[in-house]
Design a protein around this motif. Structure first.
Motif, PDB file in Angstrom:
ATOM      1  N   LEU A 173     118.557  62.497  36.577  1.00 14.49           N
ATOM      2  CA  LEU A 173     118.155  62.224  35.193  1.00 14.49           C
ATOM      3  C   LEU A 173     117.882  63.486  34.402  1.00 14.49           C
ATOM      4  O   LEU A 173     117.671  63.448  33.202  1.00 14.49           O
ATOM      5  CB  LEU A 173     116.909  61.338  35.181  1.00 14.49           C
ATOM      6  CG  LEU A 173     117.048  60.018  35.917  1.00 14.49           C
ATOM      7  CD1 LEU A 173     115.802  59.186  35.716  1.00 14.49           C
ATOM      8  CD2 LEU A 173     118.261  59.245  35.425  1.00 14.49           C
TER       9      LEU A 173
ATOM     10  N   GLY B 206     109.893  62.286  32.621  1.00 12.10           N
ATOM     11  CA  GLY B 206     110.373  60.929  32.422  1.00 12.10           C
ATOM     12  C   GLY B 206     109.416  60.118  31.581  1.00 12.10           C
ATOM     13  O   GLY B 206     108.392  60.599  31.124  1.00 12.10           O
TER      14      GLY B 206
ATOM     15  N   GLU C 169     116.557  62.559  30.493  1.00 12.29           N
ATOM     16  CA  GLU C 169     115.261  61.914  30.671  1.00 12.29           C
ATOM     17  C   GLU C 169     114.380  62.109  29.435  1.00 12.29           C
ATOM     18  O   GLU C 169     113.491  61.303  29.188  1.00 12.29           O
ATOM     19  CB  GLU C 169     114.554  62.461  31.917  1.00 12.29           C
ATOM     20  CG  GLU C 169     114.306  63.956  31.831  1.00 12.29           C
ATOM     21  CD  GLU C 169     113.495  64.501  32.991  1.00 12.29           C
ATOM     22  OE1 GLU C 169     113.283  63.766  33.966  1.00 12.29           O
ATOM     23  OE2 GLU C 169     113.074  65.672  32.910  1.00 12.29           O
TER      24      GLU C 169
ATOM     25  N   LYS D 114     115.777  59.358  26.810  1.00 17.83           N
ATOM     26  CA  LYS D 114     116.135  58.026  27.296  1.00 17.83           C
ATOM     27  C   LYS D 114     115.392  56.925  26.522  1.00 17.83           C
ATOM     28  O   LYS D 114     115.978  55.917  26.140  1.00 17.83           O
ATOM     29  CB  LYS D 114     115.810  57.941  28.785  1.00 17.83           C
ATOM     30  CG  LYS D 114     116.494  56.810  29.484  1.00 17.83           C
ATOM     31  CD  LYS D 114     116.178  56.830  30.964  1.00 17.83           C
ATOM     32  CE  LYS D 114     116.483  55.478  31.557  1.00 17.83           C
ATOM     33  NZ  LYS D 114     116.058  55.389  32.942  1.00 17.83           N
TER      34      LYS D 114
END
Lengths: 270, 272
Positions: A215, A234, A256, A259
Motif C-alpha cells: 500500500l 494508513g 495509502e 485511499k
C-alpha cells in the motif's frame, strides 16, 4: 415478473436511464483506470456493474434486432435506408466493443491481483468473519494433526457473508484456485517437507509467508475536491496529515495516503 | 496468467481513454440520434455542429461523413503562446503550464478566488466530480471564458496526434501545428527529467510531488521510471522513516496521549 422488477423498471425511467448511462460509463472508466493503477484489489462496485451488464445485454439485443431487420428489408429499401443502417450498426457495435473491452480488462486486472495475493485475501476474508474461539481451536487442532498438508492452511470461506473487496464469483474462484495450488505444491514438493513446515501461512520467526499488496507504492492522482490532505500512514492510524493538494492538482503520492479520499470520490487515479 | 500488462494504464490504453474526449464536428449527412452505452448521441443534421466522442468523430471522418472542427487550443497561435510560456516564462521554468480549470475551479487569472467543487451524485448516492476525458476541453467552443489564456488539456498529445493523422485537412496549417506539438513535447519532457531531484519528497509518508499540468501520455511514459525511483528511495529511507515515527510516537506518549504507542509498535512489528 415480481414487484421488484416493476419497481426497478419505474426507477429506470426512459429519461433517467439516458442520463445515468453516460454517468455510469464515466464511473466505470474511472474505476477501471483506478483498478489498473493500484496494487490492491479495490472494493467491487456491485450496483454499478449490475447496471452496466444490464445495459450491455439490452444493447446486444438492440443490435441483433437491427441486424435482423436489415436482412428482412433488404430487397425493398436497399437503396434508401441501408447505408445508414449499416453505419448505425457499426457505430453501435464499436460502442459495445469499447464497453466490453473495459469490463474485460477490469475483470482480468482483478483476477491477476487475486491470484498474485491469493493467500493474503483468503486470510483477510477469513479473519474478518470468524469468531476468535473457533479459529483458535482449529489452529491447535491442525498443528497437532500428524498428516498436516498444505491444503489445510487454506481457510474455509464458504460460510462468509461479507466478501468485500471481492465479488461472489471472485471469492469462489479465489478459494478454488488456492486449494488447487496448495494441492499442487503438496504433490510436487511440499509433501517431502517436515510437517511443521508445510503450512502456506507460516509465520515462524516473525516473518509472514503471506505476501500482500504494497500500500506504500506511489500512485498518480488528480485532486477533485477543493482541498484534500494526504494522510500519513494508513487509515487505521492516527489522523496525521502531510501535504495538502488543491483542486485540479496532479500529485505523485503514496496510495495509502489518499485511499480514504479516493473512497469519498475527492481524488481520481490517473 | 490472467493479465500480462504492468500496473498503471499503458500507452495504448491512454489513447483509448483519449478517444472518449468530446470534439465538435460538422456532419455531411443526416443520422438519427443513437443511444450508446457511453451516453446518448444527438441527431446529426448538416450543417449544424454537433459534439461527439472522438472515436465516433474519427469513424465518421474516415468515411468522409463529417468534418472535425479543431479544438480551440489546436491552432498555431495558442500553441505558440503556450510554447513561449513553457520555455521563456520565469514562473514555469520547472513547472508545466497550468491545465484548463476543472468546473468550479477559479481561472488562473484570479488566484485569490476559492475553488468550489460542485459534485454530481451517482445512482448509488456517492459524490462524483467530472474530470477529463469527460469534460468538454477539446470542443471548438470551450465553456471557459475567452479571457482565459490558452492551455493544454490532459489528453493533448493523443488528441493532437489523432487529429493530425486522421483529419489534418481540417486543421489550420497542420505542418506548423505538428512542429509546435513536437517542440512542446520536447520542452516538457526536459522538465519531467529535470524534476527527478525532488522525487525524494514522494518517498516519505504524507509527502508528495506535484505534477500539475502534466499530460496523460507524458504521465504514462514516465510512470514506470517515477514509481521505480520513488519505491527505491522509499526502501532506502524506510529505516529513517521508522525512527522518525517512533520518535513522534514517543513524543505523543510523553505529551499525555496514551494508548497510541501500543498501536504504533504493533504496526511497526507488522512491517518486518
Amino acid at each position: 415478473m415480481d414487484i421488484d422488477d416493476i419497481l426497478a423498471s419505474v426507477d429506470r425511467g426512459p429519461g433517467a436511464s439516458l442520463e445515468s448511462a453516460a454517468l455510469d460509463h464515466q464511473l466505470l472508466t474511472r474505476f477501471w483506470v483506478a483498478e489498473r493503477a493500484v496494487s490492491e484489489v479495490l472494493p467491487w462496485p456491485a450496483p454499478l456493474m449490475e447496471r452496466i451488464m444490464d445495459r450491455v445485454r439490452i444493447q446486444i439485443e438492440t443490435i441483433e434486432d437491427l441486424a435482423a431487420s436489415s436482412e428482412t428489408t433488404l430487397p425493398t429499401t436497399a437503396n434508401t435506408h441501408n447505408p445508414n443502417l449499416n453505419l448505425r450498426l457499426s457505430i453501435l457495435q464499436t460502442d459495445l466493443a469499447r464497453s466490453q473491452y473495459i469490463v474485460r480488462s477490469l475483470l482480468r486486472a482483478r483476477l491477476a491481483k487475486i491470484t498474485k495475493y491469493s493467500m493474503h485475501y483468503l486470510v483477510l476474508l477469513a479473519s474478518r468473519n470468524k469468531n476468535p474461539l473457533a479459529s483458535q481451536t482449529q489452529s491447535t487442532a491442525s498443528s497437532q494433526n500428524p498428516n498436516q498438508q498444505p491444503e489445510d492452511s487454506v481457510p474455509d470461506i464458504s460460510e462468509l457473508t461479507d466478501l468485500a473487496p471481492l465479488s461472489e464469483p471472485e471469492t469462489s474462484f479465489l478459494h478454488a484456485h488456492q486449494t488447487l495450488l496448495a494441492g499442487h505444491y503438496a504433490g510436487s514438493f511440499m509433501g517431502a517437507f517436515p510437517r511443521q513446515l508445510r503450512r502456506l501461512d507460516d509465520n515462524a520467526g516473525g516473518t509472514s509467508m503471506i505476501q500482500g499488496p504494497d500500500l506504500k507504492e506511489v500512485v498518480f492522482v488528480r485532486c477533485l475536491g477543493a482541498e484534500v490532505p494526504v494522510v500519513v500512514g494508513g487509515e487505521e492510524e492516527e489522523y496525521e496529515t502531510g501535504v495538502t493538494m488543491r483542486m485540479g492538482d496532479v500529485w505523485v503520492v503514496r496510495w495509502e495516503g489518499v485511499k480514504g479520499a479516493w473512497g469519498r470520490g475527492e481524488v481520481e487515479l490517473l | 496468467m490472467a493479465f500480462p500488462l504492468p500496473r498503471g494504464v499503458t500507452a495504448s490504453e491512454i489513447a483509448f481513454l483519449a478517444e472518449m474526449e468530446t470534439v465538435t464536428i460538422v456532419p455531411r449527412q443526416r443520422l438519427e440520434g443513437l443511444e450508446l452505452l457511453g451516453g446518448p448521441i444527438e441527431p446529426l443534421v448538416p450543417p449544424r455542429r454537433a459534439s461527439l466522442p472522438l472515436w465516433l468523430a474519427l469513424l465518421l471522418k474516415r468515411q468522409r461523413r463529417a468534418n472535425i472542427i479543431p479544438p480551440t487550443w489546436l491552432h498555431p497561435e495558442p500553441l505558440a503562446l503556450i510554447l513561449e510560456v513553457e520555455s521563456q516564462h520565469q514562473d514555469y521554468k520547472n513547472a508545466f503550464s497550468p491545465p484548463p480549470p476543472l468546473p468550479g475551479q477559479p481561472s488562473i487569472l484570479d488566484r485569490d478566488a476559492l475553488p468550489s467543487a460542485r459534485p454530481q451524485y451517482t445512482p448509488d448516492g456517492n459524490r462524483y466530480y467530472a474530470a477529463p476525458p469527460f469534460l468538454h476541453q477539446n470542443t471548438a467552443q470551450t465553456v471557459a471564458s475567452s479571457r482565459d489564456p490558452p492551455s493544454l488539456p490532459f489528453h493533448w498529445v493523443e488528441v493532437g496526434n489523432l487529429l493530425l493523422d486522421a483529419a489534418s485537412d481540417d486543421l489550420v496549417d497542420p505542418d506548423q501545428i505538428r512542429r509546435l506539438l513536437k517542440d512542446l513535447r520536447e520542452v516538457r519532457m526536459a522538465k519531467m527529467r529535470s524534476g527527478v531531484d525532488v522525487l525524494d519528497a514522494a518517498a516519505t509518508g504524507g509527502g508528495g510531488v506535484a505534477l500539475t499540468g502534466v499530460g496523460s501520455m507524458e504521465l504514462g511514459e514516465d510512470r514506470g521510471f517515477i514509481t521505480g525511483v520513488v519505491d527505491g528511495l522509499r526502501r532506502i529511507g524506510s529505516s529513517k522513516e521508522q525512527a522518525r515515527r517512533e520518535q513522534m510516537a514517543e513524543q505523543r506518549a510523553n505529551g499525555g496521549y496514551d494508548g497510541t504507542q501500543d498501536d504504533d509498535e504493533e504496526e511497526d512489528y507488522m512491517e518486518f
